[in-house]
Design a protein around this motif. Structure first.
Motif, mmCIF file in Angstrom:
data_model
loop_
_atom_site.group_PDB
_atom_site.id
_atom_site.type_symbol
_atom_site.label_atom_id
_atom_site.label_comp_id
_atom_site.label_asym_id
_atom_site.label_seq_id
_atom_site.Cartn_x
_atom_site.Cartn_y
_atom_site.Cartn_z
ATOM 1 N N ALA A 104 8.644 8.411 16.145
ATOM 2 C CA ALA A 104 7.880 7.589 15.373
ATOM 3 C C ALA A 104 6.131 7.241 16.057
ATOM 4 O O ALA A 104 5.243 7.634 15.175
ATOM 5 N N VAL A 122 3.362 10.004 13.231
ATOM 6 C CA VAL A 122 2.821 8.943 12.376
ATOM 7 C C VAL A 122 1.793 8.071 13.072
ATOM 8 O O VAL A 122 0.707 8.245 12.481
ATOM 9 N N ARG A 134 1.353 5.495 7.693
ATOM 10 C CA ARG A 134 1.516 4.775 9.085
ATOM 11 C C ARG A 134 1.775 3.349 8.502
ATOM 12 O O ARG A 134 3.016 2.568 8.753
ATOM 13 N N VAL A 169 4.925 2.432 6.359
ATOM 14 C CA VAL A 169 6.045 1.875 8.017
ATOM 15 C C VAL A 169 6.156 1.368 9.086
ATOM 16 O O VAL A 169 7.403 0.849 8.950
ATOM 17 N N THR A 222 12.857 8.808 4.346
ATOM 18 C CA THR A 222 11.842 9.409 5.039
ATOM 19 C C THR A 222 10.582 7.643 6.215
ATOM 20 O O THR A 222 11.053 7.445 6.917
ATOM 21 N N TYR A 244 11.471 5.947 9.788
ATOM 22 C CA TYR A 244 10.263 6.151 10.936
ATOM 23 C C TYR A 244 10.735 4.391 10.914
ATOM 24 O O TYR A 244 9.776 4.201 12.395
ATOM 25 N N TRP A 249 13.004 4.263 13.962
ATOM 26 C CA TRP A 249 12.640 4.962 14.944
ATOM 27 C C TRP A 249 11.135 4.117 15.625
ATOM 28 O O TRP A 249 10.775 4.374 17.319
ATOM 29 N N THR A 250 10.551 3.239 15.192
ATOM 30 C CA THR A 250 9.452 2.494 15.551
ATOM 31 C C THR A 250 9.873 1.851 16.484
ATOM 32 O O THR A 250 9.061 1.147 17.592
ATOM 33 N N ARG A 277 7.391 0.175 20.108
ATOM 34 C CA ARG A 277 7.904 1.276 19.774
ATOM 35 C C ARG A 277 7.238 2.084 21.021
ATOM 36 O O ARG A 277 7.766 3.442 21.420
ATOM 37 N N HIS A 336 15.713 11.601 20.664
ATOM 38 C CA HIS A 336 14.203 11.794 19.867
ATOM 39 C C HIS A 336 14.105 13.065 21.161
ATOM 40 O O HIS A 336 12.790 13.646 20.142
ATOM 41 N N VAL A 363 11.511 15.440 9.616
ATOM 42 C CA VAL A 363 10.563 15.253 10.621
ATOM 43 C C VAL A 363 9.255 16.014 11.421
ATOM 44 O O VAL A 363 8.236 16.414 11.515
#
Length: 605
Positions: A19, A22, A55, A58, A87, A91, A94-95, A175, A203, A246
Motif C-alpha cells: 500500500a 499508493v 489514495r 483507498v 483493486t 489496497y 493491505w493498508t 500501514r 508483500h 499491482v
C-alpha cells in the motif's frame, strides 16, 4: 546446461508493504491519472481517477473496514470479476495489514466452503446477490463473519461512510507497521488436479515481481515520455491478473478494468480504451489470429492473408536470427514482401488491440512459436513468460530485444532455474512464495519443484515440454507426453480443444472439441450450410477433415505414441463447468471424469 541464474535488477524491500506505493505516488504526483473508469455511455471517453483521489478512496475504505472490525492479519475474501472496486479493496486491506483471499467469481459452494474453512476467513466482499448466497451457504456460521459486503449494493460507499469517524492517523499507523515479509495474499491454486492449496504470498514477493518487471521491461509499455496504460481483464483472483494490477499501481501506470475476457466484450473495450500494452494469455492471441483469418477468408482474401502470414513469419524469423547473432536480419526481398501487407493486413491486426500496442506479454501457458512470429511480423512483439502461483506469476521472461519464440525466455532477474535429473523444472528466487497454508514450506534449500518438465536451449532459454503428472503410460509400457500432440491439433482452425488419453490403455486416443464459429465459417466456404444444424460428431465431412489433422499430428511421434481413435464432443470445455483453469489450461482429471463413458466407448470399439 542444467542451471541458469540472472542477477537482481532491484534490491528486495527492507520495510513497508504494497500500500505504500499508493501513498507515495499521491504525494509526489497527485494529479497523475491512476485509474480509468469505463464510460457509462457508448462512445464517451473513459473517466480518469488521479493518484490523489485513488489514495483518498483507498484510505476511506480502510477506515471503513477498520470500523467494521477488520484488523491486521485478518483474512478477507474478495469474490468478484475484474472491477476497479477489487483493486481499491485490496489496497485498503493491505493498508491495514490484512490479508486478501481471492476467490473466483464462478466458484461453487463446495469450493468456497473449502477456502473459508482452510483460510479461517473473517469477512467477505462479493459482487452480487448470487455470490452472497454462495458465501452464506458455504460458511459454517455466517453470523461469525465480520461482514458480507456486496459491490452491486454500493458497499464501497457504505464502508467509506461508516469509517468517517475513524481517525486517519490510526490507519496510517497500521500501514507503517506492515513488513515486507508479512502475508499479502493467500492465493488458492487453480491446479489441473487435486484440491486447491493456499499459496502464502508476501508483500515482498509481489514487490519483487512487479519492481523487477518495471525495471527491466517498463520501457516497453509505452513510447518514451508517454504514460503507459493497461486494460486489466485477466481474473484478479489469478496471481497473473493480480500481478498486472499491482505492477500498474507501483509503476504509476494508468489502469483500467474489464470484467469479461470473452472476445465479444473484450475487443470493443480494447478499441475504446486503446491501451499501450497488453497482458494476456495465449487464448486471446489465438482468438484474434483466428478471427482475422476468418474475416479475410469471408471477404475472399484468404490467399492474401496466408501470404501476409508467411511474410510476417519470415520477417520475424530473420529479426530473431539477427538478435541472436546468427543472421544478418531481413534481406531486401523479405522486407519488400513484408511491407506490401502493412496497410492491408498488419495495421488491421494492430487495430484489434486498440492501435497503440506494440508489445505484449503472454502467460499462463506457452505461446506457439508460429503465433509469436506472426504477431512480431505484424508489429506486436509478444514476450512469453513462465510462472506459477507459487512463483507470484512470472519466474522467466523473454529478454527485451532478444525474444526467442517457442521458448518462455530466461530466468527473471533475481531468479535461478534448474533442470533436475528427471527433467523437472526447479526454481529459486525472490518471487518464490513462502509455502502452502498449514503445510511445511516444502522448499529444499529454497528450491521449488514446479511439476513441469523442460530443457534449456544453448543460450539458456527455457523450453517447457510438459507436466510430469500428465505423462501417459500405455498398457504396453510406452511413455507418452500428450502436450506435443495436443498443441499440434489445437493449431487446426476447426479444433478448439484436445485431450489426449491412454493411461493404462492399449493405445492413445483423443477427445476433440470444435470451434463453433470456425465450423460455421468452414461450412459456408465449402457450401455445406444446409447441415449447419447437424451435430459435429455426425458430420462425415468434418470427421474426415479432423482425421487428416490427426494424421498430420501423428507424423510428429512414433507409431506407439500416435492417436489411433478420436471422438468429437458436442460442446467445448469451459471454465464455468470446471474443465479449464482461469488461464485456459485443461483440468485433465476433471475432463476425464466428465467424459468417462465417451473414453470407455473409444476403447470398446
Amino acid at each position: 546446461m542444467r542451471e541458469v541464474s540472472v542477477e537482481r535488477l532491484v534490491a528486495p524491500p527492507v520495510s513497508g508493504g504494497l500500500a505504500d506505493s499508493v501513498f507515495h505516488t499521491a504525494a509526489t504526483h497527485p494529479k497523475r491519472p491512476q485509474l480509468a473508469l469505463e464510460p457509462t455511455e457508448p462512445g464517451a471517453p473513459w473517466l480518469t481517477v488521479t493518484a490523489a483521489r485513488f489514495r483518498d478512496e483507498v484510505l476511506a475504505l480502510a477506515r471503513g473496514l477498520l470500523a467494521e472490525g477488520v484488523r491486521p492479519g485478518d483474512r478477507v475474501v474478495l469474490m468478484s470479476r475484474t472491477r476497479p472496486e477489487w483493486t481499491l479493496l485490496a489496497y485498503a486491506l493491505w493498508t491495514l495489514g490484512a490479508e486478501v483471499v481471492p476467490v473466483y467469481p464462478t466458484s461453487s459452494i463446495e469450493q468456497v466452503r473449502w477456502v473459508l474453512a482452510d483460510a479461517g476467513v473473517r469477512a467477505a466482499v462479493v459482487e452480487h446477490s448470487g455470490q452472497a448466497m454462495t458465501v452464506a451457504a458455504a460458511s459454517a456460521d455466517p453470523g461469525a463473519l465480520l461482514g458480507l459486503w456486496q459491490l452491486d449494493l454500493g458497499c464501497t460507499a457504505e464502508l467509506a461512510e461508516r469509517g468517517a469517524e475513524v481517525p486517519e492517523d490510526e490507519v496510517l499507523r497500521l500501514r507503517a507497521a506492515v513488513r515486507p515479509e508479512a502475508t499479502a495474499v493467500i492465493c488458492y491454486t487453480s491446479g489441473t488436479t487435486g484440491a486447491a492449496k493456499g499459496c502464502v504470498i508476501s508483500h515482498a514477493n509481489l514487490a519483487a515481481e512487479c519492481d523487477t518487471l518495471i525495471a527491466g521491461w517498463g520501457h516497453l509499455l509505452a513510447p518514451r515520455g508517454e504514460q503507459p496504460s493497461v486494460l486489466a481483464f485477466l481474473p484478479l483472483a489469478h496471481c497473473y491478473g493480480l500481478m498486472v494490477a499491482v505492477t500498474c499501481v507501483r509503476g504509476g501506470y494508468l489502469l483500467a478494468h474489464q470484467p469479461e475476457m470473452a472476445p465479444a466484450l473484450l475487443l470493443p473495450a480494447l478499441a475504446s480504451f486503446r491501451p499501450t500494452f497488453l497482458f494476456a494469455v495465449p487464448y486471446i492471441f489465438e482468438r484474434i489470429f483466428d478471427e482475422a483469418c476468418r474475416e479475410a477468408e469471408g471477404a475472399g482474401h484468404g490467399v492474401i492473408f496466408e501470404k501476409a502470414r508467411a511474410a510476417a513469419v519470415a520477417h520475424a524469423e530473420a529479426r530473431e536470427e539477427r538478435a541472436a547473432g546468427t543472421g544478418p536480419g531481413p534481406g531486401p526481398v523479405t522486407r519488400l514482401r513484408h511491407s506490401v501487407y502493412e496497410r492491408a493486413v498488419y495495421a488491421k491486426v494492430r487495430a484489434v488491440f486498440g492501435g497503440r500496442v506494440r508489445a505484449a506479454v503472454s502467460g499462463g501457458s506457452p505461446l506457439r512459436r508460429e503465433l509469436g512470429l506472426f504477431f512480431q511480423g505484424a508489429g506486436v512483439t509478444v514476450y512469453d513468460g513462465y510462472g506459477l502461483t507459487e512463483t507470484t506469476a512470472a519466474v522467466t521472461a523473454q529478454p527485451p530485444g532478444r525474444v526467442r519464440f517457442g521458448t518462455v525466455g530466461r530466468p527473471l532477474p533475481g531468479s535461478t532455474v534448474r533442470i533436475a535429473g528427471d527433467g523437472e523444472v526447479w526454481v529459486r528466487g525472490d518471487t518464490v512464495f513462502r509455502g502452502y497454508l498449514h503445510d511445511p514450506p516444502g522448499l529444499a534449500d529454497g528450491w521449488l519443484a514446479t511439476g513441469d518438465t523442460g530443457r534449456f536451449d544453448p543460450d539458456g532459454y527455457l523450453v517447457i515440454t510438459g507436466r510430469k503428472k500428465d505423462v501417459i503410460i500405455t498398457s504396453g509400457g510406452k511413455s507418452v507426453s500428450p502436450q506435443l500432440l495436443e498443441e499440434q491439433l489445437r493449431r487446426h482452425p476447426l479444433i478448439a480443444q484436445c485431450l489426449v488419453v491412454g493411461d493404462n490403455r492399449p493405445y492413445v486416443a483423443a477427445l476433440l472439441t470444435v470451434d463453433q464459429e470456425a465450423l460455421a465459417h468452414w461450412r459456408r466456404l465449402h457450401g455445406v450450410s444446409g447441415r449447419a444444424a447437424s451435430a459435429p460428431a455426425d458430420d462425415t465431412e468434418l470427421r474426415a477433415q479432423l482425421q487428416r489433422a490427426v494424421n498430420q499430428a501423428n507424423t510428429l511421434v512414433s507409431r506407439a505414441e500416435s492417436i489411433r481413435a478420436f471422438e468429437i464432443l458436442p460442446v467445448d470445455f469451459t471454465r464455468q463447468e470446471g474443465l479449464m483453469t482461469p488461464s485456459f489450461k485443461l483440468r485433465r482429471s476433471a475432463v476425464a471424469d466428465t467424459y468417462a463413458e465417451v473414453i470407455e466407448a473409444l476403447y470398446a470399439r
